[in-house]
Design a protein around this motif. Structure first.
Motif, PDB file in Angstrom:
ATOM      1  N   ALA A 140       7.547   8.637  -2.014  1.00  0.00           N
ATOM      2  CA  ALA A 140       7.843   8.683  -3.445  1.00  0.00           C
ATOM      3  C   ALA A 140       9.298   8.330  -3.705  1.00  0.00           C
ATOM      4  O   ALA A 140       9.620   7.588  -4.646  1.00  0.00           O
ATOM      5  CB  ALA A 140       7.515  10.066  -4.008  1.00  0.00           C
ATOM      6  N   THR A 141      10.188   8.844  -2.874  1.00  0.00           N
ATOM      7  CA  THR A 141      11.613   8.544  -3.013  1.00  0.00           C
ATOM      8  C   THR A 141      11.881   7.061  -2.783  1.00  0.00           C
ATOM      9  O   THR A 141      12.644   6.428  -3.519  1.00  0.00           O
ATOM     10  CB  THR A 141      12.437   9.385  -2.026  1.00  0.00           C
ATOM     11  N   ALA A 142      11.239   6.502  -1.743  1.00  0.00           N
ATOM     12  CA  ALA A 142      11.414   5.076  -1.451  1.00  0.00           C
ATOM     13  C   ALA A 142      10.912   4.212  -2.597  1.00  0.00           C
ATOM     14  O   ALA A 142      11.536   3.201  -2.940  1.00  0.00           O
ATOM     15  CB  ALA A 142      10.695   4.722  -0.156  1.00  0.00           C
ATOM     16  N   LEU A 177       0.830  -1.194   0.000  1.00  0.00           N
ATOM     17  CA  LEU A 177       0.000   0.000   0.000  1.00  0.00           C
ATOM     18  C   LEU A 177       0.872   1.254   0.000  1.00  0.00           C
ATOM     19  O   LEU A 177       0.598   2.223  -0.730  1.00  0.00           O
ATOM     20  CB  LEU A 177      -0.936  -0.005   1.202  1.00  0.00           C
ATOM     21  N   LEU A 178       1.930   1.259   0.807  1.00  0.00           N
ATOM     22  CA  LEU A 178       2.796   2.432   0.880  1.00  0.00           C
ATOM     23  C   LEU A 178       3.627   2.594  -0.388  1.00  0.00           C
ATOM     24  O   LEU A 178       3.970   3.722  -0.766  1.00  0.00           O
ATOM     25  CB  LEU A 178       3.700   2.340   2.113  1.00  0.00           C
ATOM     26  N   PHE A 179       3.945   1.497  -1.056  1.00  0.00           N
ATOM     27  CA  PHE A 179       4.610   1.576  -2.355  1.00  0.00           C
ATOM     28  C   PHE A 179       3.682   2.230  -3.373  1.00  0.00           C
ATOM     29  O   PHE A 179       4.092   3.126  -4.128  1.00  0.00           O
ATOM     30  CB  PHE A 179       5.031   0.183  -2.819  1.00  0.00           C
ATOM     31  N   GLU A 180       2.421   1.796  -3.377  1.00  0.00           N
ATOM     32  CA  GLU A 180       1.439   2.381  -4.292  1.00  0.00           C
ATOM     33  C   GLU A 180       1.205   3.853  -3.965  1.00  0.00           C
ATOM     34  O   GLU A 180       1.056   4.685  -4.870  1.00  0.00           O
ATOM     35  CB  GLU A 180       0.124   1.604  -4.219  1.00  0.00           C
ATOM     36  N   LEU A 181       1.179   4.184  -2.674  1.00  0.00           N
ATOM     37  CA  LEU A 181       1.010   5.579  -2.271  1.00  0.00           C
ATOM     38  C   LEU A 181       2.216   6.405  -2.716  1.00  0.00           C
ATOM     39  O   LEU A 181       2.063   7.560  -3.151  1.00  0.00           O
ATOM     40  CB  LEU A 181       0.832   5.678  -0.755  1.00  0.00           C
ATOM     41  N   ARG A 215      13.437   4.256  -5.411  1.00  0.00           N
ATOM     42  CA  ARG A 215      14.691   3.590  -5.073  1.00  0.00           C
ATOM     43  C   ARG A 215      14.496   2.128  -4.647  1.00  0.00           C
ATOM     44  O   ARG A 215      15.432   1.483  -4.197  1.00  0.00           O
ATOM     45  CB  ARG A 215      15.404   4.362  -3.953  1.00  0.00           C
ATOM     46  N   GLN A 216      13.272   1.620  -4.794  1.00  0.00           N
ATOM     47  CA  GLN A 216      12.995   0.215  -4.468  1.00  0.00           C
ATOM     48  C   GLN A 216      13.268  -0.102  -3.001  1.00  0.00           C
ATOM     49  O   GLN A 216      13.817  -1.162  -2.666  1.00  0.00           O
ATOM     50  CB  GLN A 216      13.811  -0.709  -5.372  1.00  0.00           C
ATOM     51  N   VAL A 217      12.894   0.812  -2.110  1.00  0.00           N
ATOM     52  CA  VAL A 217      13.050   0.615  -0.671  1.00  0.00           C
ATOM     53  C   VAL A 217      11.685   0.290  -0.062  1.00  0.00           C
ATOM     54  O   VAL A 217      10.777   1.125  -0.109  1.00  0.00           O
ATOM     55  CB  VAL A 217      13.635   1.876   0.002  1.00  0.00           C
ATOM     56  N   PRO A 218      11.493  -0.900   0.490  1.00  0.00           N
ATOM     57  CA  PRO A 218      10.214  -1.229   1.122  1.00  0.00           C
ATOM     58  C   PRO A 218      10.023  -0.440   2.409  1.00  0.00           C
ATOM     59  O   PRO A 218      10.961  -0.265   3.187  1.00  0.00           O
ATOM     60  CB  PRO A 218      10.331  -2.729   1.397  1.00  0.00           C
ATOM     61  N   VAL A 219       8.807   0.053   2.621  1.00  0.00           N
ATOM     62  CA  VAL A 219       8.470   0.845   3.804  1.00  0.00           C
ATOM     63  C   VAL A 219       7.406   0.101   4.602  1.00  0.00           C
ATOM     64  O   VAL A 219       6.329  -0.210   4.080  1.00  0.00           O
ATOM     65  CB  VAL A 219       7.956   2.242   3.425  1.00  0.00           C
ATOM     66  N   PHE A 220       7.700  -0.159   5.873  1.00  0.00           N
ATOM     67  CA  PHE A 220       6.764  -0.848   6.758  1.00  0.00           C
ATOM     68  C   PHE A 220       6.226   0.134   7.804  1.00  0.00           C
ATOM     69  O   PHE A 220       6.942   1.007   8.285  1.00  0.00           O
ATOM     70  CB  PHE A 220       7.447  -2.020   7.465  1.00  0.00           C
ATOM     71  N   CYS A 221       4.962  -0.040   8.153  1.00  0.00           N
ATOM     72  CA  CYS A 221       4.344   0.817   9.170  1.00  0.00           C
ATOM     73  C   CYS A 221       3.255   0.018   9.877  1.00  0.00           C
ATOM     74  O   CYS A 221       2.168  -0.183   9.332  1.00  0.00           O
ATOM     75  CB  CYS A 221       3.758   2.079   8.544  1.00  0.00           C
TER      76      CYS A 221
END
Length: 358
Positions: A190-192, A171-175, A195-201
């Motif tokens: 957007a930067t993540a 979801l955060l990748f799509e956001l 740069r192909q950085v997964p973001v967890f929350c």
């Protein structure tokens, strides 16, 4: 800064922190070297810099935990700078930190400094401001960020995502992709995504994203967020790194849930393999003002308690720096720039392939 100033006085604008790429080379770098030979938290800050530099020069998977109210304080450009240069491979954040960076990027939105000892919160409410300790923002603009920006994303997601569930990391990748297309390319998400950085929350509803979901006209049609799948995806990522020569390193800005999330994966990988050999992080840094004797620090101190859990390796670089992140992070980032130079990117090891992760 007293109550005599107008709240929208241009002289009180809060400036986001950035890396000064036109500064004389070696100014902060030399200072950090001297601090490492000093004492107390100055020494620890110097050690944290050396450990962080070693992570970047090595091949470990670098994980960043990003907690507290740091984006509203103007620290978000430093996080995007770290991600852009490849100094972060995995990001775990609070909900507010990956959305409140949008405030500085919205048109006609300004964050102002106030004196927390003399400000009148009743007057702030009447004049339409929200306060973050020593800085304020228009409540109207903040509400727009919650509803107009994140709310519209959920409307669009309901139209495009056809599966019944979606992990937070996807979801955060799509956001991030959505924000990039909507004119917020400098945002953390957007930067993540680029740069192909997964973001967890883990605490996604605890922030503007939760408010955006509640005001979305198509929220009920949007997919259900699967937090448990996030845990499996994160453990998969850690497993690949921890069971290879690459290994993992962690940097915690603050503590809280982002720290716990990244720490527990070390024990989860070990459990996955039958509780055999420990799979601790190879190096770790925490910058925090929490006190261990009150049960804070997001679980445990790095160089002591965490070793008993197998989260950190005994004898490795585990640095606890008890300092305000708004002081320590700009100094360290400036030192990293001066050491590695303009335009440097950590290209090896290669970035994660999110298509395979998802």
């Amino acid at each position: 800064m007293t109550g005599d100033h107008r709240y929208d006085d241009p002289s009180l604008l809060r400036e986001p922190m950035t890396v000064a790429e036109d500064s004389p080379r070696g100014s902060v770098l030399a200072l950090l070297g001297r601090m490492r030979k000093s004492a107390f938290q100055g020494r620890k800050l110097g050690e944290a810099f050396e450990t962080w530099k070693g992570m970047i020069e090595g091949d470990s998977l670098i994980c960043l935990g990003y907690a507290a109210s740091m984006s509203s304080a103007g620290m978000w450009p430093l996080v995007t700078w770290l991600v852009e240069r490849g100094y972060v491979d995995v990001l775990a954040s609070t909900s507010a930190n990956i959305t409140e960076d949008l405030l500085d990027q919205m048109e006609e939105t300004r964050v102002y400094r106030v004196d927390p000892e003399h400000v009148d919160d009743v007057a702030l409410a009447e004049k339409g401001y929200y306060r973050f300790y020593d800085h304020i923002v228009s409540s109207k603009k903040y509400d727009q960020m919650e509803t107009v920006v994140t709310g519209r994303f959920f409307d669009d997601l309901a139209e495009t995502w056809r599966k019944p569930t979606i992990p937070t990391v996807r979801l955060l990748f799509e956001l991030g992709l959505w924000l990039d297309a909507k004119g917020f390319p400098k945002s953390i998400l957007a930067t993540a995504a680029r740069r192909q950085v997964p973001v967890f929350c883990c605490g996604l509803p605890d922030g503007p994203i939760g408010e955006g979901y509640s005001t979305s006209a198509k929220a009920e049609q949007a997919p259900v967020v699967d937090f448990f799948k996030d845990y499996r995806i994160a453990t998969d990522i850690m497993d690949v790194a921890m069971t290879s020569k690459r290994g993992t390193s962690v940097v915690f800005l603050g503590g809280g849930v982002p720290k716990d999330f990244l720490q527990i994966t070390a024990t989860s990988v070990r459990t996955r393999h039958g509780n055999a050999d420990p799979t601790p992080h190879k190096a770790s840094i925490q910058i925090t003002t929490d006190n261990t004797v009150y049960g804070g620090l997001g679980g445990a101190t790095l160089a002591t308690e965490c070793i008993s859990w197998g989260k950190e390796a005994h004898g490795s670089d585990n640095v606890m720096c008890f300092a305000d992140v708004t002081i320590a992070l700009p100094i360290i980032c400036q030192g990293l720039f001066e050491h590695f130079g303009r335009g440097h990117r950590r290209e090896q090891p290669r970035p994660l392939k999110l298509a395979e992760i998802f």
